[in-house]
Design an enzyme around this catalytic site. Structure first.
Site, PDB file in Angstrom:
ATOM      1  CD  GLU A 152      61.879  45.158  71.911  1.00 31.80           C
ATOM      2  OE1 GLU A 152      61.138  45.365  72.789  1.00 31.80           O
ATOM      3  OE2 GLU A 152      62.173  45.625  70.860  1.00 31.80           O
ATOM      4  CG  ASN A 195      62.132  40.188  66.242  1.00 34.45           C
ATOM      5  OD1 ASN A 195      62.751  40.283  65.393  1.00 34.45           O
ATOM      6  ND2 ASN A 195      61.563  41.558  66.619  1.00 34.45           N
ATOM      7  CG  HIS A 231      64.643  49.475  64.797  1.00 32.12           C
ATOM      8  ND1 HIS A 231      63.765  49.721  63.858  1.00 32.12           N
ATOM      9  CD2 HIS A 231      64.136  48.424  65.626  1.00 32.12           C
ATOM     10  CE1 HIS A 231      62.662  49.096  63.865  1.00 32.12           C
ATOM     11  NE2 HIS A 231      62.928  48.079  65.040  1.00 32.12           N
ATOM     12  CD  GLU A 262      60.962  44.910  64.918  1.00 25.77           C
ATOM     13  OE1 GLU A 262      61.233  46.086  65.480  1.00 25.77           O
ATOM     14  OE2 GLU A 262      60.314  44.291  65.260  1.00 25.77           O
ATOM     15  CG  ASP A 264      64.032  51.746  61.250  1.00 29.02           C
ATOM     16  OD1 ASP A 264      64.816  51.374  62.070  1.00 29.02           O
ATOM     17  OD2 ASP A 264      62.660  51.963  61.631  1.00 29.02           O
TER      18      ASP A 264
END
Ligand code: XIL
Length: 425
Positions: A152, A195, A231, A262, A264
């Site tokens: 990030e 990432n 996400h 990651e 979801d």
């Protein structure tokens, strides 16, 4: 028979039946080049939830620490290290034959107070960065296959510019170069990842990240892969999925490995059965996109059970983003992933005959498809389980005749979610 014994017998049959239905977890159905992972959360270390460990080991072949490799955990005080949880994670992965991905060496969050409030100079900060990276990577040399070196580093606004993090503010933009170089020197065999979130599709931020990473590579900085966090919010529409695919292609073409790192898919309250089905469709589309591009090396979820997830704490009004419910029961999302992996189209060529034992071993549920190939209108290719393209109908005139019998992924170019397991015999 004594009623107790009958009851035990029933119980036994029930357990055998349930364990049999999952004799193969998702991991057993994945192609070799693509692992399926989950973030290992605090529940693991609490140690009293045995189902948590069982389901994790049954279904996944990769783990990543949700928090336990962040600075505040590893170096709570200057020069004071705590590897207890990280060691335990590495041991768990080893015992269960799981691949390990590391998260994370440089991030603007998860930092201990002493670092945030230390008023360090540029050269002190670089020194701390180097020592941290060296210490972590040398300790675990050979254990991790890949690592998030920087997380990030770019902001959403304006247009993916450098995030004004403590790293940027103290060191300058070259902290990224330094972090990757330190990591490469500490463990030259490790795949090093950048990432981030909101870079999964084509937008100003992913444009910017691609440009900056390419520039780093041109300077000789070893960036091997890009993690797309994933996400997402329920209901990934076709336009969005297309953009995901195109973005994936352009990063792959630039030479990066990719992880969906990651994943979801959060549901806006209230959760209904219909929304759970939509979530299943979303998960399966994302997996198909990953199957269709050989650059994708991992499909990793940020947890696996709604019992433990960061979502409700961080996104108010959302929940239920994972593939198992709070009681470890598979949700439609799980079944959809499984269906993508398990559905096999059977393509008899008339040239070979697989033994019935082989068919049984791969759990063949044949869907006869003699005419199937002739119905294909889009360009396609067949990919083996290692991820190598074996034939494409563009290049080979009679593709099926040239194939050895076996399992392949059939990839239909340009179609929504165009990946199907194909058994050729
Ligand atoms: C989150 C964890 O899930 C939470 O438990 C923690 O409180 C904060 O961090 N992007 C990342 C992850 O790269 O490290 C974050 O994990 C989620 C967003």
């Amino acid at each position: 028979m004594h009623t107790n014994k009958i009851w035990l017998l029933f119980l036994g049959i029930f357990f055998i039946a349930t364990s049999m239905s999952y004799a193969q977890g998702l991991k057993d159905l994945m192609p070799e080049r693509l692992t399926i992972g989950a973030a290992l959360g605090a529940a693991y270390y609490a140690g009293n939830d045995t189902l948590y460990r069982q389901v994790l080991a049954r279904e996944f072949n990769e783990v990543v620490a949700e928090n336990e490799l962040k600075w505040y955990q590893l170096q709570p005080l200057p020069g004071v290290w705590d590897f207890s949880k990280a060691d335990s994670l590495v041991a768990f992965a080893g015992r269960n034959g799981m691949r390990l991905h590391g998260h994370v060496l440089v991030w603007h969050q998860g930092l201990p107070n002493w670092l945030q409030q230390g008023n360090f100079t540029r050269s002190q900060m670089l020194g701390l960065l180097k020592t941290h990276i060296d210490t972590v990577l040398k300790r675990y040399r050979g254990s991790f296959a890949s690592f998030d070196v920087v997380n990030e580093a770019f902001d959403d606004q304006p247009n993916g510019s450098y995030r004004r993090s403590i790293w940027f503010n103290t060191i300058g933009r070259d902290y990224l170069d330094s972090a990757f170089v330190y990591a490469h020197r500490a463990d030259p065999s490790l795949k090093l990842y950048y990432n981030d979130y909101n870079i999964e599709w084509i937008n100003a931020k992913s444009d910017s990240v691609r440009l900056r990473l390419n520039q780093m590579r041109q300077r000789g900085v070893p960036v091997h892969g890009v993690g797309f966090q994933g996400h997402f919010i329920l209901n990934l529409n076709n336009g969005f999925l297309n953009s995901l695919r195109q973005n994936l292609n352009r990063f792959a073409q630039a030479g990066y490995e990719i992880r969906y790192s990651e994943v979801d898919i959060r549901i806006p309250a209230p959760t209904t059965q219909a929304k759970l089905l939509t979530q299943g469709r979303d998960y399966s589309n994302l997996l198909r996109i990953s199957l269709a591009n050989n650059a994708v090396k991992s499909f990793t979820l940020w947890g696996f059970t709604d019992r433990y997830s960061w979502i409700p704490g961080f996104f108010s009004g959302f929940d239920d983003a994972l593939i198992f419910d709070r009681n470890y029961q598979p949700k439609p999302a799980y079944d959809s992933l499984r269906a993508v992996l398990q559905t096999i189209t059977h393509l008899p060529t008339g040239q070979h005959e697989l033994s019935s034992a082989t068919k049984k071993a791969i759990g063949l549920t044949p869907l006869q498809a003699k005419t199937w190939l002739s119905q294909q209108t889009k360009p396609w290719r067949l990919v083996n389980l290692q991820g190598k393209t074996i034939v494409s109908n563009q290049k080979t005139p009679n593709p099926i005749e040239t194939l050895k019998p076996g399992l392949y992924w059939f990839i239909e170019e340009g179609r929504e979610g165009g990946a199907v397991r194909l058994l050729v015999e």
